[in-house]
Design a protein around this motif. Structure first.
Motif, mmCIF file in Angstrom:
data_model
loop_
_atom_site.group_PDB
_atom_site.id
_atom_site.type_symbol
_atom_site.label_atom_id
_atom_site.label_comp_id
_atom_site.label_asym_id
_atom_site.label_seq_id
_atom_site.Cartn_x
_atom_site.Cartn_y
_atom_site.Cartn_z
ATOM 1 N N PHE A 73 47.658 34.914 46.160
ATOM 2 C CA PHE A 73 47.626 36.033 47.085
ATOM 3 C C PHE A 73 46.232 36.250 47.681
ATOM 4 N N HIS A 74 45.187 35.759 47.015
ATOM 5 C CA HIS A 74 43.841 36.003 47.533
ATOM 6 C C HIS A 74 43.607 35.175 48.793
ATOM 7 N N THR A 75 42.720 35.661 49.646
ATOM 8 C CA THR A 75 42.520 35.053 50.958
ATOM 9 C C THR A 75 41.221 34.282 51.074
ATOM 10 N N LYS A 76 40.367 34.328 50.034
ATOM 11 C CA LYS A 76 39.120 33.572 50.044
ATOM 12 C C LYS A 76 38.968 32.840 48.719
ATOM 13 N N PRO A 77 38.412 31.603 48.734
ATOM 14 C CA PRO A 77 38.160 30.911 47.471
ATOM 15 C C PRO A 77 37.293 31.769 46.554
ATOM 16 N N THR A 78 37.677 31.825 45.280
ATOM 17 C CA THR A 78 37.033 32.735 44.328
ATOM 18 C C THR A 78 36.816 32.029 42.998
ATOM 19 N N PRO A 79 35.637 32.202 42.359
ATOM 20 C CA PRO A 79 35.426 31.592 41.040
ATOM 21 C C PRO A 79 36.464 32.081 40.034
ATOM 22 N N ARG A 80 36.981 31.149 39.231
ATOM 23 C CA ARG A 80 38.000 31.512 38.249
ATOM 24 C C ARG A 80 37.529 31.249 36.818
ATOM 25 N N PRO A 113 37.801 46.479 41.846
ATOM 26 C CA PRO A 113 39.033 46.163 42.586
ATOM 27 C C PRO A 113 38.928 44.990 43.557
ATOM 28 N N LEU A 114 37.719 44.465 43.796
ATOM 29 C CA LEU A 114 37.540 43.538 44.917
ATOM 30 C C LEU A 114 37.810 42.079 44.570
ATOM 31 N N GLY A 115 38.011 41.752 43.302
ATOM 32 C CA GLY A 115 38.356 40.388 42.929
ATOM 33 C C GLY A 115 37.283 39.379 43.282
ATOM 34 N N LYS A 116 36.022 39.691 42.954
ATOM 35 C CA LYS A 116 34.921 38.768 43.253
ATOM 36 C C LYS A 116 34.886 37.588 42.296
ATOM 37 N N ILE A 117 35.551 37.725 41.157
ATOM 38 C CA ILE A 117 35.664 36.641 40.177
ATOM 39 C C ILE A 117 36.976 36.832 39.442
ATOM 40 N N PHE A 118 37.619 35.739 39.068
ATOM 41 C CA PHE A 118 38.902 35.797 38.386
ATOM 42 C C PHE A 118 38.746 35.475 36.909
ATOM 43 N N LEU A 119 39.673 35.975 36.103
ATOM 44 C CA LEU A 119 39.657 35.737 34.661
ATOM 45 C C LEU A 119 39.870 34.266 34.348
ATOM 46 N N GLY A 120 40.747 33.625 35.102
ATOM 47 C CA GLY A 120 41.028 32.213 34.871
ATOM 48 C C GLY A 120 41.862 31.998 33.622
ATOM 49 N N ASP A 121 42.321 30.770 33.440
ATOM 50 C CA ASP A 121 43.117 30.447 32.258
ATOM 51 C C ASP A 121 42.292 30.601 30.985
ATOM 52 N N GLY A 122 41.014 30.204 31.054
ATOM 53 C CA GLY A 122 40.169 30.327 29.864
ATOM 54 C C GLY A 122 40.062 31.758 29.397
ATOM 55 N N GLY A 123 39.807 32.677 30.311
ATOM 56 C CA GLY A 123 39.697 34.083 29.946
ATOM 57 C C GLY A 123 41.017 34.680 29.508
ATOM 58 N N GLU A 138 41.219 23.691 32.404
ATOM 59 C CA GLU A 138 42.132 23.822 33.537
ATOM 60 C C GLU A 138 41.443 24.532 34.706
ATOM 61 N N ASP A 139 40.640 25.547 34.407
ATOM 62 C CA ASP A 139 39.932 26.265 35.462
ATOM 63 C C ASP A 139 38.989 25.347 36.232
ATOM 64 N N VAL A 140 38.400 24.394 35.524
ATOM 65 C CA VAL A 140 37.398 23.520 36.129
ATOM 66 C C VAL A 140 38.031 22.288 36.768
ATOM 67 N N THR A 141 38.995 21.663 36.069
ATOM 68 C CA THR A 141 39.558 20.398 36.555
ATOM 69 C C THR A 141 40.848 20.575 37.321
ATOM 70 N N LYS A 142 41.578 21.669 37.049
ATOM 71 C CA LYS A 142 42.907 21.919 37.638
ATOM 72 C C LYS A 142 43.909 20.834 37.242
#
Length: 377
Positions: free
Chosen positions: A40-47, A205-215, A89-93
């Motif tokens: 759903f996010h519209t810009k690439p974001t660190p995960r 609320p701005l989603g500047k970074i994501f929790l990712g699978d690791g988190g 997974e967050d790094v290699t996908k």
């Protein structure tokens, strides 16, 4: 709040901000891009926000008193397989769902090997005799903590959703432990909570970074293991009470598996038909279409936190109630989830369960212009 918890909060927050500000250095491998069924996010974001949570937990481990560290140290060591698999997974996908599930189950086995603690009761006649056998108890423990970890990952769809849900559930477990007079366990719940909260302050609320699978796997495993400790340290507590406390993420994962199986899809197949996805497309995007995409995404989370807070609050309120009252509350919360899902699914023209027939993976007319479907698994 003890000083070491404040330090942990500051470290988690600081690392989260640092990861956000340095994304131009690590973004080529840490970014979550916008294309995909569940985006759903519209810009690439660190995960890789799980790194901030891990940093906060390690800080607590370094400064916490011995009685709390006796609980934290084996939990953190046991969490490594789940965290590493998720971060990979967050790094290699490229780390598959099955591999991540096995890693979280391995974390459960490691936790047992370090502590000798395993779920040896289900509060169900006959089954209790089976699960009392150590190999079955260890397998059941691994399955339970892996299920909670994967449930947290499944609800990781919008800014602050999964981390806020974990905070709510940790507060419930901590309150129940405190009610039992178990201050070290209540403090351990708070320790995990402040580490997650530091990340949450950067994510929501701005989603500047994501929790990712690791988190998600790290915080989910810790949540699951603390629930195991609560049950095993206090035999008077019912397993149904802890299931009620975690009702929202557990119901979400079971519902997702059921939905995909009825659609003749693999259980781990991604789709954008989670309850939080439907709340975004059928409630938020229709009520506040003029809001910026990031704020629309963030607006989903407070609505979904209600689904986490109601059963968690009921669990705290019913900790001394008879089992039948807990079961009624659990059934009511599951029914509430089901009816809510059915109502939103009909609006999106998704065949309401339990009707047969395939469920479409993507309903183009349900996704407003300028948005894309949501985050992970």
């Amino acid at each position: 709040m003890p000083n070491y918890l404040l330090i942990s909060l500051a470290v988690s927050l600081g690392v989260g901000l640092l990861l956000m500000l340095t994304k131009h250095w690590h973004g080529h491998f840490s970014m979550d891009h916008t294309h995909g069924v569940q985006k759903f996010h519209t810009k690439p974001t660190p995960r890789i926000g799980g790194v901030a949570v891990a940093a906060g937990l390690l800080t607590t481990w370094a400064f916490a008193p011995d009685d709390v560290n006796a609980l934290l140290a084996p939990m953190l060591l046991a969490s490594l397989p789940a965290f590493v698999a998720g971060l990979a997974e967050d790094v290699t996908k490229r780390v598959g769902v099955a591999a991540r599930l096995l890693a979280t189950m391995l974390s459960g086995v490691v936790a047992w090997s370090l502590t000798g603690i395993a779920l040896n009761r289900m509060d169900i006649p006959v089954l209790d005799d089976i699960v009392a056998w150590t190999p079955v108890a260890v397998a059941f423990t691994a399955f339970a903590v892996a299920g909670v970890a994967n449930a947290v990952n499944i609800v990781d769809g919008f800014n602050g959703l999964s981390s806020g849900t974990v905070l709510i559930l940790l507060a419930a477990l901590g309150a129940i432990a405190h009610g039992q007079g178990d201050l070290p366990l209540a403090t351990a719940c708070a320790a995990v909570g402040v580490a997650v909260a530091g990340f949450w302050l950067v994510n929501f609320p701005l989603g500047k970074i994501f929790l990712g699978d690791g988190g998600a796997y790290l915080s989910g495993f810790c949540l699951g293991w603390l629930a195991v400790l609560l049950l095993m340290r206090h035999p008077g507590e019912s397993t149904w009470l802890l299931l009620l406390a975690c009702a929202y993420p557990v119901t979400e994962v079971l519902y997702s598996v059921w939905r995909r199986r009825r659609a003749r899809l693999p259980s781990g197949a991604p789709d954008n038909l989670h309850l939080h996805s439907l709340v975004k497309t059928q409630v938020v995007s229709r009520r506040v279409p003029h809001w910026p995409p990031r704020l629309r995404n963030a607006a989903v989370s407070p609505l979904m936190w209600v689904f986490a807070a109601v059963p968690a609050g009921l669990a705290v309120a019913l900790q001394d109630a008879p089992v039948w009252a807990v079961l009624m509350a659990l059934a009511g919360c599951v029914l509430w989830y089901h009816l809510s899902y059915q109502h939103l699914a009909r609006q999106q023209q998704v065949p309401p369960l339990p009707d047969s027939g395939p469920v479409p993976l993507d309903e183009p007319e349900a996704v407003p212009a300028g948005t894309r479907p949501s985050s992970q698994f």
